[in-house]
Design an enzyme around this catalytic site. Structure first.
Site, PDB file in Angstrom:
ATOM      1  N   LYS A   1       8.846 103.791  40.224  1.00 35.60           N
ATOM      2  CA  LYS A   1       9.921 103.324  39.341  1.00 35.60           C
ATOM      3  C   LYS A   1       9.320 102.500  38.202  1.00 35.60           C
ATOM      4  O   LYS A   1       8.403 101.704  38.431  1.00 35.60           O
ATOM      5  CB  LYS A   1      10.904 102.472  40.163  1.00 35.60           C
ATOM      6  CG  LYS A   1      12.137 102.018  39.398  1.00 35.60           C
ATOM      7  CD  LYS A   1      13.112 101.245  40.296  1.00 35.60           C
ATOM      8  CE  LYS A   1      14.354 100.796  39.552  1.00 35.60           C
ATOM      9  NZ  LYS A   1      15.331 100.118  40.417  1.00 35.60           N
TER      10      LYS A   1
ATOM     11  N   SER B   1      20.276 101.592  40.190  1.00 34.05           N
ATOM     12  CA  SER B   1      19.431 101.804  39.036  1.00 34.05           C
ATOM     13  C   SER B   1      18.239 102.727  39.310  1.00 34.05           C
ATOM     14  O   SER B   1      17.613 103.212  38.389  1.00 34.05           O
ATOM     15  CB  SER B   1      18.909 100.448  38.551  1.00 34.05           C
ATOM     16  OG  SER B   1      18.035  99.876  39.541  1.00 34.05           O
TER      17      SER B   1
ATOM     18  N   SER C   1      20.881  99.281  44.363  1.00 32.38           N
ATOM     19  CA  SER C   1      20.126 100.217  43.517  1.00 32.38           C
ATOM     20  C   SER C   1      19.173 101.162  44.240  1.00 32.38           C
ATOM     21  O   SER C   1      18.581 102.029  43.614  1.00 32.38           O
ATOM     22  CB  SER C   1      19.333  99.448  42.458  1.00 32.38           C
ATOM     23  OG  SER C   1      20.202  98.977  41.471  1.00 32.38           O
TER      24      SER C   1
END
Length: 491
Positions: free
Chosen positions: A78, A158, A182
């Protein structure tokens, strides 16, 4: 090559150990898959040269019998995790082409154990979002589609890039972060397994901060076993992070397949929401029945302060964000938009560098921390947080081992469908997940079924502090009962 990318981490680990294929072959197969799937916009930076160099180095180690627990496994990272000499932007224009001279603790542990980096994954800007539509690189597309429809769906946020890439077989697993859901919400939207560990279990050092008292790193993988394998490498004490807990890291994989007989599973009555889709309610009942069939005991529990969790979260998180994001001022690194004075330069840089959602949260956060409002909002929200934590503690004190809830109030929705006119509509997606972050507890989302349109739905299990092992055992029961689902390839 397709069979090389469709394996689980556990299968690939055995294949590499038996020399059925090399890490370089495995890496090349994934790099080809990433190239063919650019329509998903899951990766914001591909690092094929670095990946191949890492794979070759690991192959040499495996040949000498020196490979670590993740030797040769290709992963996506990420874009919130700092990666040394590789651009890290938190998917925000304000970080520009920032290239960190250091490596985050979590990723350094993955490389220590032999994993290979394929590239950086898309996420909501500064992890602020529930749909991966706030990224400056554009939205991520969910590999799943409604039956008979070509509408592009969100993968959740997210960590949407992480979930989308794992679901579409672009990487064998991915790092993710969870501040209010998330990891678990995107996992539920993409039929992947997502684990939000206990606060302090994984180091936050080198991860771009959103809300420091809530953020926690964790894995997204295809199976509970794969998530357990990744989690063991990601967890551990880090003296560089003062909130990191100094506890031994258990062998999480050993919990897979363990009997759940006699475990008490709490079913919280406050999670039965008005207007909750019947299929989510039905899935929740099915999940409870699967655990009961495996020998667990179901008990109804009450978490009375649940209804205050979302409003309290959306005071605490923006307050911490406004404080954390003050450092992005155009002075030291990232974007700089000149002005006639230093004050104007700050204003211009932040106005152009931050997207709408980040600006909205920074303004809310600054407001609730300001003189005259601090006591009315921030202090009160922290008191509510204490009560939410106590609700869980009371349940665990009565012998409850874990709590079963839905992971999301619905399946994935279309890109642009929610939150346009009313941001609060988007915030409601976090209704089942924020309590876990407010209380600092571990949670896992496991694929458990599909809705009427063929889209995946997930169930969430919430555990006692530092008892992720129980969650892996229970998650495996749900996974075995529900089976595994993969999206039909269209990209």
């Amino acid at each position: 090559m397709t069979d090389l990318i469709s394996m689980t981490i556990a299968e690939a680990r055995n294949g590499l150990a038996n020399k059925s294929f090399t890490s370089l072959e495995l890496t090349d197969a994934h790099l080809a898959a990433i190239e063919a799937a650019r329509a998903l916009n899951a990766f914001v930076l591909e690092t094929p040269d670095k990946a191949r160099a890492m794979a070759r180095a690991i192959d040499a180690k495996i040949a000498k019998g020196e490979g670590g627990p993740l030797a040769g496994i290709p992963l996506g990272i990420k874009d919130l995790f700092a990666t040394k000499d590789v651009r890290t932007t938190a998917c925000s224009k304000i970080l520009g082409n920032f290239v960190p001279p250091y490596e985050s603790t979590v990723t350094s542990q993955l490389w220590r154990d032999g994993a290979v980096m394929l590239g950086k994954l898309n996420n909501d800007e500064f992890a602020m979002g529930s749909s991966n539509e706030t990224s400056c690189f554009g939205p991520v597309v969910n590999p799943w589609r409604r039956e008979g429809s070509n509408t592009s769906l969100v993968p959740g946020g997210s960590s949407g890039g992480s979930a989308s890439a794992v679901a579409a077989l672009l990487c064998m697993g991915a790092t993710a972060t969870d501040t209010g859901g998330s990891i678990r919400q995107p996992a539920a939207f993409t039929a992947t397994v997502g684990v939000k560990p206990t606060y302090g279990r994984c180091s936050r050092w080198g991860i771009v901060a959103f809300a420091s008292s809530l953020d926690q790193a964790g894995p997204i993988a295809r199976t509970t076993r794969d998530a357990a394998i990744l989690m063991r490498s990601m967890a551990g004490h880090d003296p560089k992070d003062t909130t990191s807990v100094d506890r031994a890291v258990p062998d999480y994989e050993a919990a897979i397949g363990k009997s759940v007989k006699g475990m008490k599973i709490g079913i919280p009555k406050e999670y039965r929401l008005d207007g909750m889709p019947a299929e989510v309610e039905k899935l929740w009942s099915e999940g409870a029945a699967w655990l009961k069939a495996a020998g667990a005991e179901l008990v109804e529990i009450s978490l009375p302060h649940t209804k205050y969790a979302l409003p309290a979260y959306y005071i605490v998180a923006p307050a911490e964000a406004s404080s954390n994001l003050a450092r992005y001022d155009g002075v030291r690194y990232g974007l700089r938009v000149p002005g006639r004075s230093i004050g104007e330069m700050y204003e211009n840089t932040r106005a152009e560098g931050f997207g709408d959602e980040v600006r909205r949260r920074v303004m809310i956060g600054t407001y609730v921390l300001s003189a005259g409002y601090y006591d009315a909002y921030y202090l009160r929200a922290q008191k509510v947080r204490t009560l939410i934590k106590k609700d869980f503690e009371d349940c665990f004190a009565k012998g409850v081992n874990a709590i079963l809830t839905p992971a999301t109030p619905s399946a994935a929705f279309g890109i642009g469908e929610k939150g346009g006119a009313d941001p609060v509509e988007m915030y409601l997606n976090d209704i089942f997940t924020v309590t876990v972050n407010m209380a600092g507890l571990p949670g896992i989302a496991v694929p458990a079924g599909k809705d009427a349109q063929g889209l995946p739905l997930g169930l969430q299990l919430i555990g006692r502090p530092f008892d992720e092992e129980t969650l892996f055992s229970l998650g495996e029961v749900v996974e075995q009962a529900a089976g595994r689902f993969t999206p039909a390839r269209w990209w």
